[in-house]
Design a protein around this motif. Sequence first.
Motif, PDB file in Angstrom:
ATOM      1  N   VAL A 150      20.508  81.823 -20.440  1.00 57.66           N
ATOM      2  CA  VAL A 150      21.261  82.312 -21.592  1.00 57.66           C
ATOM      3  C   VAL A 150      22.617  81.626 -21.589  1.00 57.66           C
ATOM      4  O   VAL A 150      23.345  81.656 -20.603  1.00 57.66           O
TER       5      VAL A 150
ATOM      6  N   LEU B  11      14.223  81.108 -18.035  1.00 57.25           N
ATOM      7  CA  LEU B  11      15.160  81.576 -19.074  1.00 57.25           C
ATOM      8  C   LEU B  11      16.602  81.281 -18.676  1.00 57.25           C
ATOM      9  O   LEU B  11      17.019  81.538 -17.557  1.00 57.25           O
TER      10      LEU B  11
ATOM     11  N   TYR C  17      14.022  79.462 -26.129  1.00 54.89           N
ATOM     12  CA  TYR C  17      13.116  80.286 -25.321  1.00 54.89           C
ATOM     13  C   TYR C  17      12.200  81.118 -26.226  1.00 54.89           C
ATOM     14  O   TYR C  17      12.675  81.789 -27.144  1.00 54.89           O
TER      15      TYR C  17
ATOM     16  N   GLU D 190       9.515  84.117 -26.183  1.00 56.22           N
ATOM     17  CA  GLU D 190       8.970  85.236 -25.401  1.00 56.22           C
ATOM     18  C   GLU D 190       7.452  85.106 -25.342  1.00 56.22           C
ATOM     19  O   GLU D 190       6.807  84.822 -26.350  1.00 56.22           O
TER      20      GLU D 190
ATOM     21  N   THR E  95      22.773  82.266 -26.656  1.00 55.95           N
ATOM     22  CA  THR E  95      21.497  81.685 -27.086  1.00 55.95           C
ATOM     23  C   THR E  95      20.556  81.621 -25.886  1.00 55.95           C
ATOM     24  O   THR E  95      20.972  81.280 -24.790  1.00 55.95           O
ATOM     25  N   ARG E  96      19.294  81.952 -26.127  1.00 58.30           N
ATOM     26  CA  ARG E  96      18.329  81.945 -25.021  1.00 58.30           C
ATOM     27  C   ARG E  96      17.583  80.603 -24.993  1.00 58.30           C
ATOM     28  O   ARG E  96      16.953  80.205 -25.970  1.00 58.30           O
ATOM     29  N   TRP E  97      17.683  79.918 -23.845  1.00 62.55           N
ATOM     30  CA  TRP E  97      17.057  78.604 -23.695  1.00 62.55           C
ATOM     31  C   TRP E  97      15.998  78.648 -22.601  1.00 62.55           C
ATOM     32  O   TRP E  97      16.107  79.413 -21.663  1.00 62.55           O
ATOM     33  N   CYS E  98      15.018  77.764 -22.730  1.00 61.15           N
ATOM     34  CA  CYS E  98      14.042  77.561 -21.661  1.00 61.15           C
ATOM     35  C   CYS E  98      14.397  76.235 -20.994  1.00 61.15           C
ATOM     36  O   CYS E  98      14.489  75.198 -21.679  1.00 61.15           O
TER      37      CYS E  98
END
Length: 525
Positions: free
Chosen positions: A407, A405, A395, A397, A411-414
């Motif tokens: 999480v 988004l 992801y 920003e 870990t932050r994923w798109c």
Amino acid sequence: MDTDLMAANGKKVKALEIFAYALQYFKEQALKELSDQAGSEFENSDVRWVITVPAIWKQPAKQFMRQAAYQAGLVSPENSEQLLIALEPEAASIYCRKLRLHQMIELSSKAAVNGYSGSDTVGAGFAQAKEHIRRNRQSRTFLVENVIGEIWSELEEGDKYVVVDSGGGTVDLTVHQIRLPEGHLKELYKATGGPYGSLGVDYEFEKLLCKIFGEDFIEQFKIKRPAAWVDLMIAFESRKRAAAPDRTNPLNITLPFSFIDYYKKFRGHSVEHALRKSNVDFVKWSSQGMLRMSPDAMNALFKPTIDSIIEHLRDLFQKPEVSTVKFLFLVGGFAEAPLLQQAVQAAFGDKCRIIIPQDVGLTILKGAVLFGLDPAVIKVRRSPLTYGVGVLNRYVEGKHPPEKLLVKDGTRWCTDVFDKFISADQSVALGELVKRSYTPAKPSQLVIVINIYSSEHDNVSFITDPGVKKCGTLRLDLTGTSSTAVPARREIQTLMQFGDTEIKATAIDIATSKSVKVGIDFLNY
């Protein structure tokens, strides 16, 4: 796979069965004929089969055709390469390039050569034209062979031509370009077309019958006397073939006896009475029991279909890729119709040269044979759609929309990112591969199923974008590929091929270099 076809009497049959029956019949006829000629049994395994389909067909329809061939016993899924699917205008194109001078008739709108003007040539029929060509072998109006013998001396590197394939059900338009030295073909513009085949003429005839005898009677007649209805349409077919722009004498269509008989029972008065009473004045009753149609009436039946074809061609000629086309080849069964030939000549004769192979109805069949002998002759095709899969990306920003988004383990994923394999209208060379690597979510996972999405647009960011639809699945079967020690992170590399007439896929387990069983399915997903 579950599409039903409905007969006139309301009974339903699976479309796949009907297709399979037809293919099985052809298979038996062909093998019998080959065995008779060879004087010994001819094995099916010795045959490479080629089935032609319209270029505007999408992947599921091509796969359906393949399933029908498997069911008909033409080939087995294990020997799938024994069956090739060829695209009809491509087959026609291959054949047209092999034509010699005397096998072509040019509808030339140029000045008369030796007293024949182009339009005479069309109207006067092929015999006269052949004679005309025989006497004008030296004339520049006709195409001359060059040393290669196949590509005409008039076609140079980079020349473009349109193939108009008009059959019973559809009309297909394809634009090709010659690439020398080998004379390979390159598709310049994605295939277009529509349901403007000669069936449209039959449909107009049926509407005319409904107008004269009543829709209620025609519907009943089809159900109660299906064989006679078929006879009537066969009788119409032969007259339809006799239609020509300059015809002056009427066309007679024999009405089956059971039509006359059943009509009297149904209505209580005669067919002759119905014709007199109806306000259709260009169809008369002849004393020999025939419908007598004026040539104008017959031509009117052709008009809606021919108008659609011309309009579609006009749209195509507006496209920049098509602006400098040198030749237009008119092929397919409906291209035998002088009315269609004349309409195409009148509309486009000033833009390019219009050419009709002599045995125009067999052009596709003969081209399909040449394609079967050398499938690599078409080197570049255009993808009709954008294809891709949905993936997770890191992801970012400001770049990614917040609603995408996800999480996971900190870990932050798109999510839903559209990973594009190929764009609509992109040119793809034969054998060109799209490579992607996929990792199973859990090391123990035995099957990875990846959804394939398609869109008619090429700027797609997410699988949720408007116009993106799921069109198939890619299934990787990981059973039996792992050795006892499963590496912590497995990587499966998939290779997809889009440049062929069908989309194909293969996959390899990177750790073991073993191939992974992969299926790409556009029908059952």
